[in-house]
Design a protein around this motif. Structure first.
Motif, short mmCIF file in Angstrom:
data_model
loop_
_atom_site.label_atom_id
_atom_site.label_comp_id
_atom_site.label_asym_id
_atom_site.label_seq_id
_atom_site.Cartn_x
_atom_site.Cartn_y
_atom_site.Cartn_z
N LEU A 13 30.28 38.04 40.88
CA LEU A 13 31.68 37.64 40.85
C LEU A 13 32.50 38.19 42.03
CD1 LEU A 13 34.80 38.23 39.72
CD2 LEU A 13 33.75 36.00 39.36
N PRO A 14 32.41 39.48 42.40
CA PRO A 14 33.20 39.96 43.53
C PRO A 14 32.83 39.29 44.86
CG PRO A 14 32.58 41.80 42.13
CD PRO A 14 31.79 40.61 41.66
N SER A 15 31.57 38.91 45.04
CA SER A 15 31.18 38.19 46.26
C SER A 15 31.79 36.79 46.28
CB SER A 15 29.65 38.10 46.37
OG SER A 15 29.08 39.38 46.53
N MET A 16 31.84 36.14 45.13
CA MET A 16 32.51 34.85 45.05
C MET A 16 33.98 35.00 45.43
SD MET A 16 30.94 33.22 41.55
CE MET A 16 29.18 32.91 41.34
N ALA A 63 35.85 33.07 48.42
CA ALA A 63 37.00 32.22 48.08
C ALA A 63 38.22 32.63 48.88
CB ALA A 63 37.28 32.30 46.58
N GLN A 64 38.43 33.93 49.04
CA GLN A 64 39.57 34.40 49.83
C GLN A 64 39.39 34.04 51.30
OE1 GLN A 64 40.22 38.69 50.34
NE2 GLN A 64 42.38 38.37 49.83
N TYR A 65 38.17 34.19 51.82
CA TYR A 65 37.90 33.88 53.22
C TYR A 65 38.23 32.42 53.53
CZ TYR A 65 35.28 33.19 57.57
OH TYR A 65 34.93 32.87 58.87
N HIS A 66 37.90 31.52 52.62
CA HIS A 66 38.11 30.08 52.84
C HIS A 66 39.48 29.60 52.34
CE1 HIS A 66 34.16 29.14 54.46
NE2 HIS A 66 33.61 29.90 53.53
N GLY A 67 40.36 30.53 51.99
CA GLY A 67 41.72 30.16 51.62
C GLY A 67 41.86 29.55 50.24
N LYS A 68 40.91 29.82 49.36
CA LYS A 68 40.94 29.23 48.02
C LYS A 68 41.46 30.21 46.96
CE LYS A 68 39.16 25.08 48.69
NZ LYS A 68 39.84 23.84 48.22
N ALA A 69 41.54 31.48 47.29
CA ALA A 69 41.98 32.49 46.33
C ALA A 69 42.48 33.73 47.08
CB ALA A 69 40.83 32.87 45.39
N GLY A 70 43.26 34.54 46.39
CA GLY A 70 43.67 35.82 46.95
C GLY A 70 44.57 35.74 48.16
N GLN A 71 45.26 34.64 48.34
CA GLN A 71 46.11 34.52 49.52
C GLN A 71 47.31 35.47 49.42
OE1 GLN A 71 44.87 32.37 52.19
NE2 GLN A 71 43.33 33.01 50.70
N ASP A 87 40.93 44.51 50.43
CA ASP A 87 40.48 45.66 49.65
C ASP A 87 41.06 45.64 48.24
OD1 ASP A 87 39.05 46.55 51.80
OD2 ASP A 87 40.40 48.20 52.32
N GLU A 88 42.33 45.28 48.14
CA GLU A 88 42.99 45.22 46.83
C GLU A 88 42.41 44.10 45.99
OE1 GLU A 88 47.44 44.10 45.19
OE2 GLU A 88 47.27 45.29 47.04
N PHE A 89 42.20 42.94 46.60
CA PHE A 89 41.68 41.79 45.87
C PHE A 89 40.27 42.05 45.35
CE2 PHE A 89 39.96 37.29 45.97
CZ PHE A 89 40.70 36.84 44.89
N LEU A 90 39.43 42.65 46.18
CA LEU A 90 38.05 42.92 45.76
C LEU A 90 37.99 44.06 44.75
CD1 LEU A 90 36.01 42.43 49.06
CD2 LEU A 90 36.56 40.79 47.25
N TYR A 132 41.58 32.55 39.18
CA TYR A 132 42.29 33.41 40.13
C TYR A 132 41.33 33.99 41.17
CZ TYR A 132 44.66 37.64 41.85
OH TYR A 132 45.18 38.63 42.64
N PHE A 133 40.15 34.42 40.74
CA PHE A 133 39.22 35.08 41.66
C PHE A 133 38.35 34.11 42.45
CE2 PHE A 133 39.88 38.74 38.70
CZ PHE A 133 40.40 39.62 39.63
N THR A 134 38.00 32.99 41.87
CA THR A 134 37.04 32.09 42.53
C THR A 134 37.68 30.88 43.19
OG1 THR A 134 36.67 30.69 40.57
CG2 THR A 134 35.31 32.69 40.78
#
Length: 508
Positions: free
Chosen positions: A251-254, A258-266, A271-274, A309-311
């Motif tokens: 799950l944390p790798s997903m 997801a954050q890298y590709h702009g799909k989550a965690g924007q 560090d906080e998101f992971l 939210y995470f994925t």
């Protein structure tokens, strides 16, 4: 062939005569060629130091049960000119199982480096490719010996040996341990600090090899293990149905992808998101999966919304998946709206596939974006720079070795029930019987095969001495050195590890 068929027909009429014996005698009669050896001399600047180094290598014959050569291991040794007997030496191999040492050789450690798109935004296309000097190589710090296990590179079974004899833990570690013993003897380096550097399955190999070297007939104490994209406990890195543990570890790798590709965690620091993703996976998602169908409607809705939210995946998709997202499905689903599938080796990569409705990717963009360059440059380097002239192809990766690898841990004839591969306890044994053994674990945050959270959980178990483990993280994937900023960071951390000053970066 005619003589063999006649022998088989006679076997039915003549007691004691068997075709298997005939086959064995034919194999025994097959001549064993002389080992191919080569040596060239080079100079380069590494870590700011000018180093003259001969390259020695070729075939080392490993004896079988009857004492005759049964396997030939091909290796390339970079040895600093006039190196003293106490200069460190590092033995390097990749994983697979079935992969040659090419990736660590041309990607991170060797004096030459294959140049590919650092930002995962372009594939390697067609030749010509670029080979560059690698000033980040560790040749100023340690000699480097790149080993290709049987069935990879130019390594193979010979004489009465069979490749399958070495496609298991016992044959693999036995042949490589013997190679190391012979190398130390031939080069008079028994008193040198000794390191193993492995990647992926190569970390599994490093763990069981460390135990073998420590507890075997010839005691070879290691100073350090470098584990790149660790794979000690396969339960945490095997994304299949009904493996509940893997939903948690992946799950944390997903979330990172997801954050890298702009799909989550924007807008949330990585560090906080992971850290949030880790805590959710451990404290909420895991217990919810254990409840299964006994989750209340409110609990289920909360878990679903947190997974969204995470994925970055659609709530209906997560609901239809029964809150259980397999990594291959995530690779295809994350960027389905763009017609792209993200890589497994490295989630930063994204390939444009023809079948946009498929459940899982057709290939791995993180592999086919770089493999052609590595193949061409390795073959060119062997022939043009090192003067290697062999009568067979250099096998970058053996699908046969991978498909035929026997993970059985009990001898034939003894009861054995299949289970996940796990070398955790073997590493524990090696570290507790050798208190001088230090371990470094390097993790790519976008590694979709061996997830970083699994590394954290694994190294918190099995009685592994925590004060001798350092864990670090990089903004890349399984082969984090493909990303040039990560390459520079890994090289700096390597030097710190060999100097005994690398700090553990695991979150509290």
């Amino acid at each position: 062939m005619r003589a063999f068929l006649v022998a088989c027909l006679l076997a039915a009429a003549v007691p004691g005569l068997a075709c298997a014996d005939e086959e064995k005698s034919e194999a025994a009669a097959k001549p064993i060629p002389d080992p191919v050896m080569f040596e060239t001399s080079h100079t380069g600047t590494f870590g700011g130091t000018r180093v003259a180094y001969p390259v020695k290598g070729g075939e080392t014959y490993i004896a079988g049960e009857v004492g005759e050569p049964a396997a030939s291991l091909f290796a390339i040794s970079y040895i600093k000119d006039k190196a003293g007997p106490e200069r460190p030496v590092s033995f390097v191999f990749n994983g697979g199982p079935g992969s040659a040492s090419i990736w660590l050789h041309l990607g991170l450690l060797g004096p030459k480096r294959a140049v590919v798109a650092s930002n995962a935004d372009a594939d390697d296309g067609a030749a010509p490719y670029t080979m560059a000097d690698n000033p980040l190589s560790l040749l100023d710090v340690t000699d480097l010996v790149f080993i290709d296990p049987v069935g990879t590179g130019f390594s193979r079974a010979i004489g009465e040996g069979k490749n399958e004899d070495y496609w298991n833990e016992a044959g693999d570690k036995g042949s490589i341990a013997e190679f190391i013993r012979l190398w130390l003897t031939d080069n008079k380096r028994w008193n040198a600090p000794k390191y193993l550097i492995g990647e992926s399955f190569g970390t599994t190999r490093a763990a069981y090899l460390a135990e073998e070297l420590t507890t075997g007939d010839v005691d070879i104490a290691l100073n350090g293990l470098v584990l790149i994209s660790q794979a000690l406990d396969y339960e945490g890195s095997t994304s299949i149905h009904d493996n509940v543990y893997s939903y948690i570890t992946y799950l944390p790798s997903m979330a990172a992808a997801a954050q890298y590709h702009g799909k989550a965690g924007q807008g949330v620091p990585q560090d906080e998101f992971l850290a949030e993703a880790r805590a959710f996976a451990r404290d909420e998602y895991g217990p919810a999966l254990m409840k299964g169908a006994r989750l209340s409607a409110d609990e289920r809705a909360r878990i679903r919304d947190r997974l969204v939210y995470f994925t970055g995946l659609d709530a209906d998709y997560i609901e239809t998946s029964d809150l259980r997202i397999l990594m291959p499905r995530f690779q295809k689903e994350l960027l389905r709206d763009r017609g792209l599938a993200i890589g497994r080796l490295d989630g930063r990569y994204a390939g444009d596939e023809a079948d946009d409705i498929a459940e899982t990717p057709d290939g791995d963009a993180a592999s086919y974006f770089v493999s052609s360059a590595y193949s061409a440059l390795m073959n060119q380097y062997l022939a043009a720079d090192l003067g290697v002239d062999m009568d067979r192809p250099y096998m970058l990766s053996s699908g046969e070795a991978g498909s035929k690898w026997d993970f059985r841990t009990a001898p034939e004839g003894e009861f054995w029930e299949p289970k996940y591969v796990n070398a955790g306890r073997q590493l524990t044994t090696a570290m507790r019987q050798n208190t001088g053994l230090e371990v470094w674990v390097a993790n790519g945050l976008y590694d979709m095969i061996t997830p970083f959270f699994d590394a954290e959980v694994t190294f918190g178990r099995y009685g592994i001495p925590q004060d001798r483990v350092a864990m670090t993280y990089y903004q890349a994937g399984h082969m984090m050195y493909l990303h040039e900023p990560a390459l520079e960071a890994v090289a700096a951390d390597l030097r710190a590890f060999y100097a005994g000053s690398l700090e553990d970066m695991r979150p509290d």
